[in-house]
Design a protein around this motif. Sequence first.
Motif, mmCIF file in Angstrom:
data_model
loop_
_atom_site.group_PDB
_atom_site.id
_atom_site.type_symbol
_atom_site.label_atom_id
_atom_site.label_comp_id
_atom_site.label_asym_id
_atom_site.label_seq_id
_atom_site.Cartn_x
_atom_site.Cartn_y
_atom_site.Cartn_z
ATOM 1 N N GLY A 160 -40.838 -4.481 -19.234
ATOM 2 C CA GLY A 160 -40.679 -3.366 -20.241
ATOM 3 C C GLY A 160 -39.419 -3.136 -20.654
ATOM 4 O O GLY A 160 -39.199 -2.564 -21.902
ATOM 5 N N ARG A 161 -38.608 -4.112 -20.464
ATOM 6 C CA ARG A 161 -37.022 -4.082 -21.015
ATOM 7 C C ARG A 161 -37.110 -4.366 -22.443
ATOM 8 O O ARG A 161 -37.843 -5.612 -22.660
ATOM 9 C CB ARG A 161 -36.132 -5.041 -20.366
ATOM 10 C CG ARG A 161 -35.923 -4.525 -19.028
ATOM 11 C CD ARG A 161 -34.775 -5.364 -18.337
ATOM 12 N NE ARG A 161 -34.582 -5.154 -16.880
ATOM 13 C CZ ARG A 161 -34.988 -5.779 -15.772
ATOM 14 N NH1 ARG A 161 -35.681 -6.808 -15.906
ATOM 15 N NH2 ARG A 161 -34.517 -5.466 -14.480
ATOM 16 N N TRP A 162 -36.289 -4.060 -23.000
ATOM 17 C CA TRP A 162 -36.154 -4.541 -24.538
ATOM 18 C C TRP A 162 -34.976 -5.707 -24.508
ATOM 19 O O TRP A 162 -33.802 -5.120 -23.853
ATOM 20 C CB TRP A 162 -35.755 -3.270 -25.353
ATOM 21 C CG TRP A 162 -36.940 -2.598 -25.865
ATOM 22 C CD1 TRP A 162 -37.162 -1.319 -25.211
ATOM 23 C CD2 TRP A 162 -37.776 -2.898 -26.768
ATOM 24 N NE1 TRP A 162 -38.180 -0.940 -25.841
ATOM 25 C CE2 TRP A 162 -38.634 -1.746 -26.980
ATOM 26 C CE3 TRP A 162 -37.747 -3.938 -27.858
ATOM 27 C CZ2 TRP A 162 -39.595 -1.832 -27.935
ATOM 28 C CZ3 TRP A 162 -38.756 -3.790 -28.893
ATOM 29 C CH2 TRP A 162 -39.902 -2.819 -28.690
ATOM 30 N N ALA A 163 -35.000 -6.755 -25.022
ATOM 31 C CA ALA A 163 -33.928 -7.708 -24.952
ATOM 32 C C ALA A 163 -33.832 -8.318 -26.267
ATOM 33 O O ALA A 163 -34.728 -8.415 -27.243
ATOM 34 C CB ALA A 163 -34.605 -8.955 -24.026
ATOM 35 N N CYS A 164 -32.629 -8.968 -26.390
ATOM 36 C CA CYS A 164 -31.967 -9.591 -27.764
ATOM 37 C C CYS A 164 -32.455 -10.979 -27.659
ATOM 38 O O CYS A 164 -33.052 -11.463 -26.516
ATOM 39 C CB CYS A 164 -30.332 -9.451 -27.876
ATOM 40 S SG CYS A 164 -29.611 -10.165 -26.530
ATOM 41 N N ARG A 165 -32.148 -11.568 -28.775
ATOM 42 C CA ARG A 165 -32.659 -13.009 -28.772
ATOM 43 C C ARG A 165 -31.816 -13.942 -27.840
ATOM 44 O O ARG A 165 -32.712 -15.026 -27.616
ATOM 45 C CB ARG A 165 -32.413 -13.913 -30.262
ATOM 46 C CG ARG A 165 -31.100 -13.475 -30.586
ATOM 47 C CD ARG A 165 -30.645 -13.766 -31.790
ATOM 48 N NE ARG A 165 -29.681 -13.682 -32.603
ATOM 49 C CZ ARG A 165 -28.576 -14.582 -32.728
ATOM 50 N NH1 ARG A 165 -28.808 -15.691 -32.560
ATOM 51 N NH2 ARG A 165 -27.194 -14.234 -33.078
ATOM 52 N N HIS A 166 -30.553 -13.553 -27.416
ATOM 53 C CA HIS A 166 -30.129 -14.233 -26.499
ATOM 54 C C HIS A 166 -30.588 -13.982 -25.129
ATOM 55 O O HIS A 166 -30.485 -14.920 -24.089
ATOM 56 C CB HIS A 166 -28.421 -13.923 -26.298
ATOM 57 C CG HIS A 166 -27.860 -14.133 -27.682
ATOM 58 N ND1 HIS A 166 -27.700 -15.336 -28.198
ATOM 59 C CD2 HIS A 166 -27.415 -13.134 -28.571
ATOM 60 C CE1 HIS A 166 -27.385 -15.405 -29.477
ATOM 61 N NE2 HIS A 166 -26.695 -13.983 -29.862
ATOM 62 N N ASP A 167 -31.116 -12.948 -24.723
ATOM 63 C CA ASP A 167 -31.877 -12.762 -23.390
ATOM 64 C C ASP A 167 -33.159 -12.751 -23.465
ATOM 65 O O ASP A 167 -33.862 -12.142 -22.599
ATOM 66 C CB ASP A 167 -31.162 -11.294 -22.861
ATOM 67 C CG ASP A 167 -29.677 -11.285 -22.739
ATOM 68 O OD1 ASP A 167 -29.245 -11.976 -21.940
ATOM 69 O OD2 ASP A 167 -29.070 -10.195 -23.128
ATOM 70 N N TRP A 168 -33.704 -13.752 -24.241
ATOM 71 C CA TRP A 168 -35.148 -13.847 -24.230
ATOM 72 C C TRP A 168 -35.286 -15.351 -23.690
ATOM 73 O O TRP A 168 -34.724 -16.141 -24.138
ATOM 74 C CB TRP A 168 -35.970 -13.632 -25.453
ATOM 75 C CG TRP A 168 -37.354 -13.628 -25.604
ATOM 76 C CD1 TRP A 168 -38.233 -14.625 -25.888
ATOM 77 C CD2 TRP A 168 -37.820 -12.714 -25.068
ATOM 78 N NE1 TRP A 168 -39.357 -14.024 -25.672
ATOM 79 C CE2 TRP A 168 -39.181 -12.859 -25.173
ATOM 80 C CE3 TRP A 168 -37.765 -11.116 -24.418
ATOM 81 C CZ2 TRP A 168 -40.328 -12.304 -24.911
ATOM 82 C CZ3 TRP A 168 -38.838 -10.400 -24.239
ATOM 83 C CH2 TRP A 168 -39.992 -10.937 -24.122
ATOM 84 N N ALA A 169 -36.124 -15.500 -22.901
ATOM 85 C CA ALA A 169 -36.447 -16.732 -22.222
ATOM 86 C C ALA A 169 -37.848 -17.256 -22.152
ATOM 87 O O ALA A 169 -38.703 -17.069 -21.096
ATOM 88 C CB ALA A 169 -36.034 -16.637 -20.668
#
Length: 81
Positions: free
Chosen positions: A19-28
């Motif tokens: 459920g965390r919100w992530a930016c494009r750099h922290d998306w895997a």
Amino acid sequence: MRCQICGYEEAERRCPRCGRWACRHDWAGEHCAACEATLCRICRQNFSISTCIVCGRPVCEKCSVRRGLGRICINCLGASN
């Protein structure tokens, strides 16, 4: 909303696992980077609970067997038999 992992970038996606919100750099791929780092390296479905005492990979309970105070993954267990 800011990324809940780096705290700096603008969040773009919500992780379906945690459920965390992530930016494009922290998306895997399918999950945030935090969840990706803690997934079992054997099944890639469950969160890891330990690391294999032989190969060091993070493993879940389903994909490992307890050996003394540690755990051994099913791959290393199969290789030693």
